[in-house]
Design an enzyme around this catalytic site. Structure first.
Site, PDB file in Angstrom:
ATOM      1  N   GLU A 241      45.399  48.127  42.983  1.00 45.97           N
ATOM      2  CA  GLU A 241      45.774  47.364  41.432  1.00 45.97           C
ATOM      3  C   GLU A 241      45.776  48.470  40.489  1.00 45.97           C
ATOM      4  OE1 GLU A 241      43.818  46.090  43.626  1.00 45.97           O
ATOM      5  OE2 GLU A 241      44.425  44.235  44.197  1.00 45.97           O
TER       6      GLU A 241
ATOM      7  N   HIS B 220      36.166  35.461  43.933  1.00 46.41           N
ATOM      8  CA  HIS B 220      37.348  35.032  44.119  1.00 46.41           C
ATOM      9  C   HIS B 220      37.802  33.723  43.453  1.00 46.41           C
ATOM     10  CE1 HIS B 220      37.667  38.114  47.242  1.00 46.41           C
ATOM     11  NE2 HIS B 220      38.790  37.979  47.262  1.00 46.41           N
TER      12      HIS B 220
END
Lengths: 445, 320
Positions: A178, A247
């Site tokens: 990322e 998450h």
């Protein structure tokens, strides 16, 4: 003796599945581990393996049946071969039409939509994909990159079909990297391209947050207006289902805190289209916060390929006169449910404002509503400390202090990391009952 | 390597000298309080950026670290506007909102000036991505300090650049210290350029105090990258005479070490070459030096006479 094979849950948010293919026939002997069927979930088409051995006694659904709820029996297995069972090719047990019709209105997937007679009703997932495709057709500078966006067709199937149409130059699979690919996309935007960066979920954007804030958001200012960054960061934000602390978090107030970024969060297929098109066309960096649970939500859209929703404009999802609820994203739907209950049980006429855009924020619509209702509750999924609701509290006390008939109540998730257990998860997230209770409280009921 | 003309030699000399004189003046203005915040000088490293300058094409892009004053001068940018930025004036390259570490010139394909160690590496890789996407045959030169070579995003960028064969030339300016930490106390393994090998990125190490060796390597590397073979890494060994920033007394190194490098001063090497080749006389070079001093003086005058940004400017350039 028969054993039931149930529709399995194959993803955290799956509530139902489609039976795309049977790989066994009635009467056939199967062993544990044999692939017996292909099931299409909200994310992918998966193979289902037999757990027990035996003989296929009955297939309870036929190929092509859709929206079969999780845990519904889909086949019967008998431990002994029954001589009365013949091996049949296409003669399936007729599936219960009633069952399917019952579930048709709930969450669904993109394939199913094509069969829908109402062409303008599509899922959120499809609305996002269509908008990306439409803008990519119009503007060659637009490209999309992220993990699994191309060959895998999107971790949540949002980018399904884009690789086929636009090729690998413009639909780019990245490594799990990322920080690197976000910085690369920011550099590409500085140089004039229009990247759409898909984060598999916004949780992973934290790996790249320096590039989003220090590079994307600030360079226009630091360059004295020379270098802008036309980029969209998008992906699911907030809680899915039981994916626990790392998450499941809501980044709306994190990003809305930053000057130089614009932050929007759609709640329906319609505003997903309008806001995403606006985001792609905006010359500034835009954070586009989707919600995984809403991907299957169906709704009407406008087919106009130039339909946009200007940023900084809230939508009054339901007009009312007694109390204002300000919300966004998935909490819009819980707020509307709460409003229904409040109407029915307490005769309260609730105004529900869907912010759509968090930065810029439509303070005018909020203030005007409070001046009318004199009561306000904010509902959001983010943590309570310095949340979007906190900013609204500030706005209202400053601009409508004398109009308030009750203290403002802010509803947020619990001020803890997201727990795994479904029971604790329910307690963590704002629920319809919490909203009903808060509205009653500001009405002194 | 292409043969350098007389004009090339003089261009090299004057650019290096201009950077040196500019930086000396910056140090003075910092001491006087006209320049604030962080200010990182390029004195000692001039041969790196000027060597690369000799191989650059107009539409190539450049992105660098916060030690960027010399890079801007070498890109042909106006010292007046650079100095105006350092002094926080509205005539500066970033209208007084960027300062020493954050300067840009889009029209000259100069993309900063980045204050976060390592952040410019994925960005430069993304600019190279755009050159490839547009098929324009230009390349992006991305400078990296030795300190950034231990930063994770650098390797993510290397991987992407190699994976997608992007036209990016990474130039590691190894000046031996990441702030006060010597390279061998920060980086495991041997040479920094070898860290590209894991990704299949070719590279080499070279003497960055000698501009001619920089030109030779940069030319070859630039051609390699422009030909579509993907990224390349140059590790240029150089040395900064000053501390990391203006507030750093550089006590982590010995005087002897500093003297050693000063004795192989990059500008002196060029001067000797010019005199040896009889391209110009000592007197002519001294005249050039005086002209440069005047040019930098006028840049300082321009900067100090320039206005500070108006209060309205606080809220502009946040969005367009």
């Amino acid at each position: 003796m028969s054993t039931e094979i149930l529709m399995p849950a194959l993803s955290p948010t799956m509530t139902e599945g489609n039976l795309t293919k049977w790989l066994v026939k009635e009467g056939q002997e199967i062993k544990a581990g044999d692939v017996i069927a292909e099931i299409e979930t909200d994310k992918a088409t998966m193979e289902v393996e037999a757990v027990d051995e035996g003989f296929v006694e009955k297939l309870l659904y036929k190929e092509g049946d859709i929206n079969i709820p999780v845990n519904k029996p889909i086949a019967l297995i008998s431990s002994e071969k029954d001589s009365s069972i013949e091996i049949k090719d296409k003669k399936f047990e007729k599936s219960s039409k009633k069952e399917i019709n019952k579930t048709k209105e709930s969450n669904s997937n993109a394939q199913e939509v094509n069969k829908d007679p109402n062409k303008d009703t599509i899922t959120m997932r499809q609305a996002i994909r269509d908008t990306i495709a439409e803008e990519m057709r119009k503007e060659k500078k637009v490209f999309i990159l992220g993990e699994e966006v191309a060959e895998y067709q999107g971790a949540y199937k949002v980018t399904q079909g884009l690789l086929d149409e636009f090729g690998k130059k413009r639909v780019i699979d990245t490594p799990i990297s990322e920080h690197g690919f976000t910085g690369l996309a920011v550099g590409a935007a500085f140089k004039g391209l229009i990247p759409i960066v898909e984060f598999m979920t916004f949780n992973f954007s934290m790996q790249a947050i320096d590039q989003i804030i220090n590079s994307a958001a600030k360079t226009l200012y630091m360059s004295g207006g020379q270098i802008n960054c036309p980029i969209v960061f998008r992906g699911p934000n907030g809680a899915a289902a039981q994916v626990a602390a790392q998450h499941s978090q809501d980044f709306s107030s994190w990003y809305a805190h930053v000057p130089g970024l614009k932050v929007v969060s759609p709640s329906t297929p319609l505003n997903a289209k309008g806001l995403l098109r606006e985001a792609i066309r905006d010359p500034n960096p835009v954070i586009f916060l989707e919600n995984e649970i809403l991907y299957g939500l169906k709704g009407e859209i406008l087919s106009d390929e130039n339909f946009t929703i200007p940023f900084g404009k809230a939508n009054i999802a339901k007009e009312g006169k007694d109390t204002t609820i300000v919300t966004y994203s998935i909490m819009l739907h819980k707020s509307l449910e709460a409003a229904k209950i409040l109407q029915e049980k307490h005769n309260l006429d609730i105004e529900v404002i869907d912010l759509q855009s968090l930065r810029p924020l439509d303070s005018e619509t909020i203030i005007n509503s409070v001046k009318k209702t004199n009561r306000i509750v904010t509902v959001e999924e983010s943590w309570p400390f310095a949340s979007i609701g906190s900013e609204i509290v500030n706005l209202v006390q400053k601009n409508a202090f004398d109009y308030l008939d009750a203290p403002i109540i802010k509803i947020n998730s619990a001020d803890v990391p997201m727990p795994y257990s479904s029971e604790l998860e329910k307690l963590y997230l704002p629920q319809i009952d919490d909203i009903v209770k808060a509205v009653k409280e500001v009405n002194y009921i | 390597m292409k043969k350098l003309s007389k004009a090339d030699h003089l261009k090299i000399f004057s650019y290096m000298l201009k950077i040196r004189r500019f930086e000396e003046r910056s140090a003075q203005l910092y001491g006087m309080g006209h320049i604030g915040g962080f200010c990182h000088l390029y004195i000692g490293q001039e041969a790196v950026v000027v060597g690369v300058l000799m191989t650059i094409k107009k539409n190539d892009s450049v992105v660098t670290t916060y030690r960027d004053h010399g890079h801007m001068i070498a890109r042909g940018l106006n010292p007046k506007k650079i100095m105006a930025e350092l002094t926080g004036r509205s005539d500066g390259y970033s209208a007084g909102k960027g300062g020493s570490m954050h300067m840009f010139s889009k029209e000259n394909n100069f993309y900063g000036g980045h204050g976060i160690v390592g952040a410019q590496v994925p960005i430069g890789t993304g600019i190279a991505f755009t050159h490839k996407y547009n098929g324009d045959k230009n390349i992006c030169r991305t400078y990296i300090g030795d300190g950034a070579m231990n930063n994770g995003q650098v390797f993510e960028a290397f991987n992407l650049a190699a994976l997608w064969q992007l036209p990016v030339l990474y130039i590691i300016e190894n000046n031996k210290y990441g702030m006060g930490t010597a390279v061998d106390r920060a980086a495991a393994g041997s040479h920094l350029y070898k860290r590209g090998e894991a990704f299949g990125i070719k590279g080499e190490i070279l003497d960055g105090m000698n501009v001619y060796s920089v030109i030779k390597a940069a030319e070859k590397a630039g051609e390699y990258v422009r030909s579509g073979k993907g990224p390349y890494i140059l590790e240029v060994q150089t040395y900064r005479y000053r501390g990391h920033s203006m507030s750093d007394p550089a006590k982590y190194r010995t005087k002897d070490e500093l003297e050693k490098y000063k004795n192989s001063d990059p500008i002196e090497i060029v001067k000797e070459e010019i005199l040896k080749k009889k391209i110009a006389s000592k007197k002519e070079l001294e005249k050039l030096n005086k002209e440069i001093i005047e040019e930098i003086k006028s840049a300082v005058d321009f900067a100090l006479e320039s206005n500070f940004p108006s209060s309205e400017e606080l809220y502009t350039d946040v969005y367009i």
